[in-house]
Write a protein that holds these residues in place. Sequence first.
Motif, mmCIF file in Angstrom:
data_model
loop_
_atom_site.group_PDB
_atom_site.id
_atom_site.type_symbol
_atom_site.label_atom_id
_atom_site.label_comp_id
_atom_site.label_asym_id
_atom_site.label_seq_id
_atom_site.Cartn_x
_atom_site.Cartn_y
_atom_site.Cartn_z
ATOM 1 N N ALA A 88 1.011 -1.464 -0.060
ATOM 2 C CA ALA A 88 -0.314 -0.165 -0.462
ATOM 3 C C ALA A 88 0.959 0.774 -0.031
ATOM 4 O O ALA A 88 0.886 2.095 -0.783
ATOM 5 C CB ALA A 88 -0.936 -0.374 1.727
ATOM 6 N N ALA A 89 1.995 1.143 0.815
ATOM 7 C CA ALA A 89 3.049 2.021 0.748
ATOM 8 C C ALA A 89 3.599 2.601 -0.237
ATOM 9 O O ALA A 89 3.931 3.846 -0.896
ATOM 10 C CB ALA A 89 4.481 2.390 1.949
ATOM 11 N N ARG A 90 3.612 1.572 -1.443
ATOM 12 C CA ARG A 90 4.625 1.395 -2.693
ATOM 13 C C ARG A 90 3.380 1.736 -3.660
ATOM 14 O O ARG A 90 3.672 3.170 -4.005
ATOM 15 C CB ARG A 90 5.090 0.087 -2.654
ATOM 16 C CG ARG A 90 5.984 0.260 -4.525
ATOM 17 C CD ARG A 90 6.547 -1.037 -4.347
ATOM 18 N NE ARG A 90 6.930 -1.511 -5.173
ATOM 19 C CZ ARG A 90 7.552 -1.189 -6.622
ATOM 20 N NH1 ARG A 90 5.514 -1.133 -6.742
ATOM 21 N NH2 ARG A 90 7.686 -1.527 -7.768
ATOM 22 N N GLU A 91 2.777 1.975 -3.762
ATOM 23 C CA GLU A 91 1.470 2.021 -4.773
ATOM 24 C C GLU A 91 0.912 3.794 -4.364
ATOM 25 O O GLU A 91 1.207 4.523 -5.161
ATOM 26 C CB GLU A 91 0.020 1.218 -4.684
ATOM 27 C CG GLU A 91 -0.606 1.507 -5.174
ATOM 28 C CD GLU A 91 -0.325 1.538 -6.760
ATOM 29 O OE1 GLU A 91 -1.044 2.613 -7.826
ATOM 30 O OE2 GLU A 91 0.225 0.812 -6.940
ATOM 31 N N ALA A 92 1.205 4.201 -3.301
ATOM 32 C CA ALA A 92 1.013 5.451 -2.337
ATOM 33 C C ALA A 92 2.204 6.003 -3.699
ATOM 34 O O ALA A 92 1.680 7.773 -3.908
ATOM 35 C CB ALA A 92 0.894 6.163 -0.839
ATOM 36 N N ARG A 93 3.445 5.764 -3.063
ATOM 37 C CA ARG A 93 4.534 6.555 -3.733
ATOM 38 C C ARG A 93 4.501 6.612 -5.023
ATOM 39 O O ARG A 93 4.779 8.100 -5.873
ATOM 40 C CB ARG A 93 5.884 6.411 -2.944
ATOM 41 C CG ARG A 93 6.205 5.827 -1.706
ATOM 42 C CD ARG A 93 7.076 5.471 -1.298
ATOM 43 N NE ARG A 93 7.871 4.173 -1.965
ATOM 44 C CZ ARG A 93 7.589 3.240 -0.896
ATOM 45 N NH1 ARG A 93 7.488 3.623 0.378
ATOM 46 N NH2 ARG A 93 7.755 1.956 -0.887
ATOM 47 N N TRP A 98 3.214 10.319 -9.942
ATOM 48 C CA TRP A 98 2.926 10.127 -11.308
ATOM 49 C C TRP A 98 1.571 11.193 -11.354
ATOM 50 O O TRP A 98 0.948 11.525 -12.147
ATOM 51 C CB TRP A 98 2.629 8.934 -11.759
ATOM 52 C CG TRP A 98 3.828 7.720 -12.327
ATOM 53 C CD1 TRP A 98 4.262 6.592 -11.233
ATOM 54 C CD2 TRP A 98 5.541 8.397 -12.595
ATOM 55 N NE1 TRP A 98 5.572 6.513 -11.569
ATOM 56 C CE2 TRP A 98 5.970 7.101 -12.845
ATOM 57 C CE3 TRP A 98 5.390 8.860 -14.446
ATOM 58 C CZ2 TRP A 98 7.322 6.869 -13.606
ATOM 59 C CZ3 TRP A 98 6.191 8.820 -14.595
ATOM 60 C CH2 TRP A 98 7.331 7.489 -14.484
ATOM 61 N N GLY A 99 1.116 11.217 -10.414
ATOM 62 C CA GLY A 99 0.483 12.506 -10.214
ATOM 63 C C GLY A 99 -1.058 11.669 -9.983
ATOM 64 O O GLY A 99 -1.902 12.198 -11.122
ATOM 65 N N LEU A 100 -1.290 10.888 -10.041
ATOM 66 C CA LEU A 100 -2.309 9.647 -10.238
ATOM 67 C C LEU A 100 -3.375 10.032 -8.879
ATOM 68 O O LEU A 100 -4.207 9.932 -8.645
ATOM 69 C CB LEU A 100 -2.032 8.463 -10.616
ATOM 70 C CG LEU A 100 -1.744 8.262 -11.301
ATOM 71 C CD1 LEU A 100 -1.373 6.670 -11.232
ATOM 72 C CD2 LEU A 100 -1.844 8.590 -12.251
ATOM 73 N N ALA A 101 -2.538 10.783 -8.047
ATOM 74 C CA ALA A 101 -3.327 10.650 -6.280
ATOM 75 C C ALA A 101 -3.846 12.107 -6.303
ATOM 76 O O ALA A 101 -5.303 12.500 -5.313
ATOM 77 C CB ALA A 101 -2.044 11.255 -4.993
ATOM 78 N N GLY A 102 -5.245 12.087 -7.533
ATOM 79 C CA GLY A 102 -6.435 13.288 -7.454
ATOM 80 C C GLY A 102 -5.390 14.540 -7.435
ATOM 81 O O GLY A 102 -4.362 15.180 -8.038
#
Length: 105
Positions: A88-93, A98-102
Amino acid sequence: MTSIRLTRPTLEVIKVLLASTPDSPAWGLKICDEADLGSGTVYPILDRLEQHGWVTSYKESEPHPGRPARRYYELTASGRAQAGESLAAREARRSRRWGLAGGGA
């Protein structure tokens, strides 16, 4: 328990272990096949995960005529939790990178 460097091959092995169940346990060559990795990569990863307490292994107890007994591998409870947190932490990073966090464009 210490953290483990999550290389791409290590992640692939962990994903196979996360998908295994008591009815369909993971063994070495099955992990190699499902992770699309060679045994020279998978077995050292499994050894490292076992040394860090993420994985436990046991030998097949039922009869196995015509082949050696399999060694089954499964994530420990703490290994499963640590693997989930690490993924989960790796996916959040990756999302932030890549600017996919909203956010607006």
